[in-house]
Design an enzyme around this catalytic site. Structure first.
Site, PDB file in Angstrom:
ATOM      1  N   HIS A  70       0.842  -1.196   0.000  1.00 20.03           N
ATOM      2  CA  HIS A  70       0.000   0.000   0.000  1.00 20.03           C
ATOM      3  C   HIS A  70       0.878   1.246   0.000  1.00 20.03           C
ATOM      4  O   HIS A  70       2.073   1.185   0.296  1.00 20.03           O
ATOM      5  CB  HIS A  70      -0.912   0.032   1.227  1.00 20.03           C
ATOM      6  CG  HIS A  70      -1.757  -1.188   1.381  1.00 20.03           C
ATOM      7  ND1 HIS A  70      -2.408  -1.501   2.560  1.00 20.03           N
ATOM      8  CD2 HIS A  70      -2.058  -2.187   0.521  1.00 20.03           C
ATOM      9  CE1 HIS A  70      -3.072  -2.640   2.405  1.00 20.03           C
ATOM     10  NE2 HIS A  70      -2.867  -3.070   1.176  1.00 20.03           N
TER      11      HIS A  70
ATOM     12  N   LYS B 282     -12.449  -7.338  -1.543  1.00 15.70           N
ATOM     13  CA  LYS B 282     -12.749  -8.287  -0.466  1.00 15.70           C
ATOM     14  C   LYS B 282     -14.243  -8.629  -0.430  1.00 15.70           C
ATOM     15  O   LYS B 282     -14.610  -9.724  -0.005  1.00 15.70           O
ATOM     16  CB  LYS B 282     -12.315  -7.709   0.882  1.00 15.70           C
ATOM     17  CG  LYS B 282     -10.799  -7.648   1.048  1.00 15.70           C
ATOM     18  CD  LYS B 282     -10.411  -7.091   2.398  1.00 15.70           C
ATOM     19  CE  LYS B 282      -8.888  -7.073   2.565  1.00 15.70           C
ATOM     20  NZ  LYS B 282      -8.484  -6.542   3.882  1.00 15.70           N
TER      21      LYS B 282
ATOM     22  N   HIS C 152     -10.316 -13.982   5.829  1.00 15.67           N
ATOM     23  CA  HIS C 152      -9.431 -13.433   4.795  1.00 15.67           C
ATOM     24  C   HIS C 152      -9.231 -14.453   3.684  1.00 15.67           C
ATOM     25  O   HIS C 152      -8.917 -15.610   3.948  1.00 15.67           O
ATOM     26  CB  HIS C 152      -8.086 -13.060   5.432  1.00 15.67           C
ATOM     27  CG  HIS C 152      -7.231 -12.181   4.595  1.00 15.67           C
ATOM     28  ND1 HIS C 152      -6.414 -12.670   3.604  1.00 15.67           N
ATOM     29  CD2 HIS C 152      -7.045 -10.832   4.601  1.00 15.67           C
ATOM     30  CE1 HIS C 152      -5.769 -11.660   3.026  1.00 15.67           C
ATOM     31  NE2 HIS C 152      -6.134 -10.541   3.612  1.00 15.67           N
TER      32      HIS C 152
END
Length: 419
Positions: free
Chosen positions: A105, A292, A171
């Site tokens: 990121h 996600k 996840h």
């Protein structure tokens, strides 16, 4: 019924009652718990390790690795307890460094660091943004049992004791977030991150999501041991982001205990449906994170069905991964060909393309409602564009028929659908 979303700029949608199988979201606990008290208790009763007072020396250099603003971990509240706790053991402020686990990121801005860590912490402690692509900042730590070369931030090797902060939610890549994931991929280099993500791309989501022990997590745990992660403090939060549990100690034992609670909070029985409406909350900054919401739908949408992704993405598709717009989301076989031809060398991006492509290219179709991504970009990366959720639903019903079943999942960036 009228279904509203967390985003004020995106209108709700009216869903015919005869089609709706339900609206699903993670659980919410009724009792508000004292976060600082929970952190203190976790530090006093660590899982799988001794107490900090028995394993940290007064002159030790401490590195605290903390996730960034794409995660909801209440780092400020954890640090409000952890830092005085360390000082009580004789550790000096100048011997503590906080490393932001960015993965790939962008670096956090000062105002973002203040919001995440607290103003006093930013002013009084050394804060470092991990830079995955700066060669001089990263070193080689060893190789895992599957041959993954572990390269990561050199600050871990220079510290006497490393503590990782994070939160635990379902996840797609690792089964659950948290644990050793704070350093791999959190403070690793691009190649190491890519190798782990690519491993996950070769496995269906049904074999990873919501399963603590899987082949990817095994490699993450091995990497974290090699990098020297000594201790974790992980939280589990409910639908509103309220902390419902804190787990401290060994990166495997404490994490496993936290995953048990996370599965209880985020696990929801959801029927399979022809049309699945998902938001991406709380992963909303850019599509790199917002995908996600798509991951969770893999476990719910029927073959040939439609997934409607509702997300704001104020920073667009991805500020650090232009390859997404270049190649778009693709089936596994096509991504493998790009990788083999070395046309796509970033395996983290390759895995991302596969995870989404598996849903909107192989299993079904994707429709995107996002005010900050142009329609031509949506189409280029593989989505059908829609200006409103109502428009998206009308299109999907037209394609699947008036009797098509519909499921909606809110907070879908972290929900764990259970059949």
């Amino acid at each position: 019924m009228l279904l509203k979303f967390y985003y004020p700029e995106i209108k709700g949608v009216e869903i015919p009652d005869k089609n709706l199988c339900g609206v699903f979201k993670p659980k919410m606990r009724e009792n508000n718990l004292d976060v600082e008290k929970l952190v203190r208790q976790a530090l006093e009763q660590p899982i799988g390790t001794g107490k900090l007072e028995d394993i940290v020396g007064k002159r030790d250099k401490i590195l605290i690795v903390c996730d960034d603003n794409t995660r909801l971990t209440p780092a400020d509240k954890i640090l409000k307890v952890l830092l005085p706790y360390l000082h009580g053991l004789g550790v000096r402020k100048e011997d503590i460094t906080i490393l932001i686990a960015l993965g790939t990121h962008r670096p956090m801005l000062r105002k973002e660091l203040v919001a995440k860590l607290g103003g006093n912490v930013v002013d009084e402690y050394k804060i470092v943004n991990h830079l995955w692509d700066r060669v001089e900042d990263n070193i080689y730590y060893g190789k895992t049992s599957r041959g993954i070369e572990v390269w990561g931030n050199r600050l871990l090797a220079e510290a006497d004791f490393v503590i990782g902060l994070g939160h635990i939610v379902p996840h797609r890549v690792a089964g659950f977030s948290g644990g050793g994931k704070i350093v791999q991929p959190g403070v690793s280099i691009g190649k190491t991150i890519g190798d782990i993500h690519w491993l996950s791309a070769l496995v269906p989501g049904t074999e990873i999501m919501g399963k603590r022990d899987n082949l990817v997590r095994e490699q993450i745990d091995e990497s974290a041991r090699l990098m020297g992660l000594d201790f974790i403090v992980n939280v589990v939060q409910d639908l509103k982001g309220e902390v419902v549990g804190v787990f401290a100690g060994d990166l495997i034992a404490a994490h496993r205990a936290g995953c048990d609670l996370a599965k209880e909070v985020y696990g929801v029985e959801v029927p399979k449906a022809d049309i699945v409406i998902v938001d991406s909350y709380p992963a909303d900054i850019e599509l790199w994170q917002a995908a996600k919401g798509i991951y969770a739908s893999e476990l719910v949408v029927k073959d040939g069905g439609y997934v409607i992704l509702v997300t704001p993405c104020p920073e667009g598709v991805s500020t650090t991964h232009p390859e997404i717009e270049k190649f778009g989301y693709l089936p596994l076989k096509e991504v493998e060909e790009l990788v083999q031809k070395k046309e796509l060398e970033d395996l983290t991006v390759a895995a991302h393309l596969v995870h989404v492509g598996r849903v909107i290219k192989e299993k079904g179709h994707g429709i995107m409602v996002c005010p900050n991504i142009p329609d031509k970009v949506k189409e280029k990366i593989g989505f059908i564009p829609a200006s409103t959720v109502q428009e998206a639903l009308s299109y999907a019903l037209q394609e699947k028929g008036e009797d098509a079943s519909i499921v909606a999942m809110l907070h879908a960036g972290e929900i764990l659908p259970i059949s």
